[in-house]
Design a protein around this motif. Sequence first.
Motif, short mmCIF file in Angstrom:
data_model
loop_
_atom_site.label_atom_id
_atom_site.label_comp_id
_atom_site.label_asym_id
_atom_site.label_seq_id
_atom_site.Cartn_x
_atom_site.Cartn_y
_atom_site.Cartn_z
N LEU A 110 12.28 -14.38 -33.04
CA LEU A 110 12.39 -15.22 -31.85
C LEU A 110 11.00 -15.69 -31.42
O LEU A 110 10.10 -14.88 -31.20
N LEU A 111 10.82 -16.99 -31.34
CA LEU A 111 9.59 -17.58 -30.86
C LEU A 111 9.90 -18.16 -29.48
O LEU A 111 10.68 -19.10 -29.36
N VAL A 112 9.32 -17.56 -28.44
CA VAL A 112 9.60 -17.92 -27.06
C VAL A 112 8.50 -18.83 -26.54
O VAL A 112 7.32 -18.57 -26.77
N GLN A 113 8.90 -19.88 -25.82
CA GLN A 113 7.95 -20.80 -25.21
C GLN A 113 8.11 -20.74 -23.69
O GLN A 113 9.23 -20.86 -23.19
N ALA A 114 7.01 -20.53 -22.99
CA ALA A 114 7.01 -20.57 -21.52
C ALA A 114 6.11 -21.73 -21.10
O ALA A 114 4.99 -21.86 -21.58
N ARG A 115 6.64 -22.57 -20.20
CA ARG A 115 5.87 -23.69 -19.64
C ARG A 115 5.82 -23.54 -18.13
O ARG A 115 6.80 -23.13 -17.52
N TRP A 116 4.67 -23.85 -17.54
CA TRP A 116 4.50 -23.83 -16.09
C TRP A 116 3.46 -24.88 -15.73
O TRP A 116 2.91 -25.54 -16.62
N SER A 117 3.21 -25.02 -14.46
CA SER A 117 2.29 -26.08 -14.01
C SER A 117 0.89 -25.94 -14.60
O SER A 117 0.17 -26.92 -14.73
N GLY A 118 0.51 -24.74 -15.00
CA GLY A 118 -0.83 -24.51 -15.53
C GLY A 118 -0.93 -24.57 -17.04
O GLY A 118 -2.01 -24.41 -17.60
N GLY A 119 0.16 -24.78 -17.76
CA GLY A 119 0.08 -24.84 -19.21
C GLY A 119 1.34 -24.34 -19.89
O GLY A 119 2.43 -24.36 -19.34
N LYS A 120 1.16 -23.85 -21.12
CA LYS A 120 2.28 -23.28 -21.87
C LYS A 120 1.77 -22.17 -22.77
O LYS A 120 0.58 -22.10 -23.09
N ILE A 121 2.69 -21.30 -23.15
CA ILE A 121 2.36 -20.17 -24.01
C ILE A 121 3.52 -19.97 -24.98
O ILE A 121 4.67 -20.19 -24.63
N LEU A 122 3.20 -19.56 -26.21
CA LEU A 122 4.20 -19.21 -27.21
C LEU A 122 4.00 -17.74 -27.57
O LEU A 122 2.86 -17.27 -27.68
N ARG A 123 5.09 -17.03 -27.76
CA ARG A 123 4.99 -15.63 -28.19
C ARG A 123 6.10 -15.37 -29.19
O ARG A 123 7.25 -15.73 -28.98
N ASP A 124 5.73 -14.69 -30.26
CA ASP A 124 6.66 -14.35 -31.33
C ASP A 124 7.17 -12.93 -31.13
O ASP A 124 6.38 -12.01 -30.90
N TYR A 125 8.48 -12.76 -31.24
CA TYR A 125 9.10 -11.44 -31.16
C TYR A 125 9.95 -11.25 -32.41
O TYR A 125 10.76 -12.11 -32.75
N THR A 126 9.77 -10.13 -33.09
CA THR A 126 10.65 -9.75 -34.20
C THR A 126 11.47 -8.58 -33.70
O THR A 126 10.93 -7.54 -33.32
N ILE A 127 12.79 -8.76 -33.69
CA ILE A 127 13.69 -7.79 -33.08
C ILE A 127 14.60 -7.21 -34.14
O ILE A 127 15.23 -7.96 -34.90
N LEU A 128 14.68 -5.90 -34.21
CA LEU A 128 15.58 -5.20 -35.11
C LEU A 128 16.79 -4.74 -34.30
O LEU A 128 16.65 -3.93 -33.38
N LEU A 129 17.93 -5.30 -34.62
CA LEU A 129 19.17 -4.93 -33.93
C LEU A 129 19.88 -3.86 -34.75
O LEU A 129 20.39 -4.13 -35.84
N ASP A 130 19.89 -2.65 -34.24
CA ASP A 130 20.57 -1.55 -34.91
C ASP A 130 22.05 -1.60 -34.60
O ASP A 130 22.45 -2.06 -33.53
N PRO A 131 22.86 -1.07 -35.52
CA PRO A 131 24.29 -0.97 -35.19
C PRO A 131 24.48 -0.03 -34.01
O PRO A 131 23.65 0.86 -33.79
#
Length: 166
Positions: free
Chosen positions: A95-116
């Motif tokens: 998951l690559l998340v993008q946050a935008r606000w009045s001061g700019g933007k940021i991207l953050r990568d999350y690798t998530i392991l979903l266990d049963p």
Amino acid sequence: GLVATGLVQALGLGEISVSSDLNQRFSASIPLTEINAEDLETVTVSVAPNEAFDRAGIDRAEYLSSLNFEIKNDRGSPRVVISSVEIAREPVLNLLVQARWSGGKILRDYTILLDPPTLAAPVIVKAPVTAKPVVAPVVAAPVVAAPAKLAPPVAAVVAPKAEFYE
């Protein structure tokens, strides 16, 4: 002389906390860090665009399009709540998340392991205990003379016990 510099305040995305498992609807939360009240009013969070995935060298799963992002501010602790209507079928989610606000933007990568989901504790069924012990009569075995030559021992094959859980 001394040169005074102003503090640059930028929004941050904290560690993701996942509260769902494989084969369930996705549910997670990401704390928003270093954010002031003004920026909180203008912030939007979403899955990053396809171009950002390409630049990062990450394959974008179609499932990511089903994610919903909502900003919540519970007791002064702002966070992003992520949910999905669709069930997560893949055990790994990039998951690559993008946050935008009045001061700019940021991207953050999350690798998530979903266990049963964890299985319920096994049910152990014990045989009922009888009130009186059963005593078998002792019978003496007949004495047999040993043969002159003993055959080599044969290896025994033991089948594993099957375990059943309900």
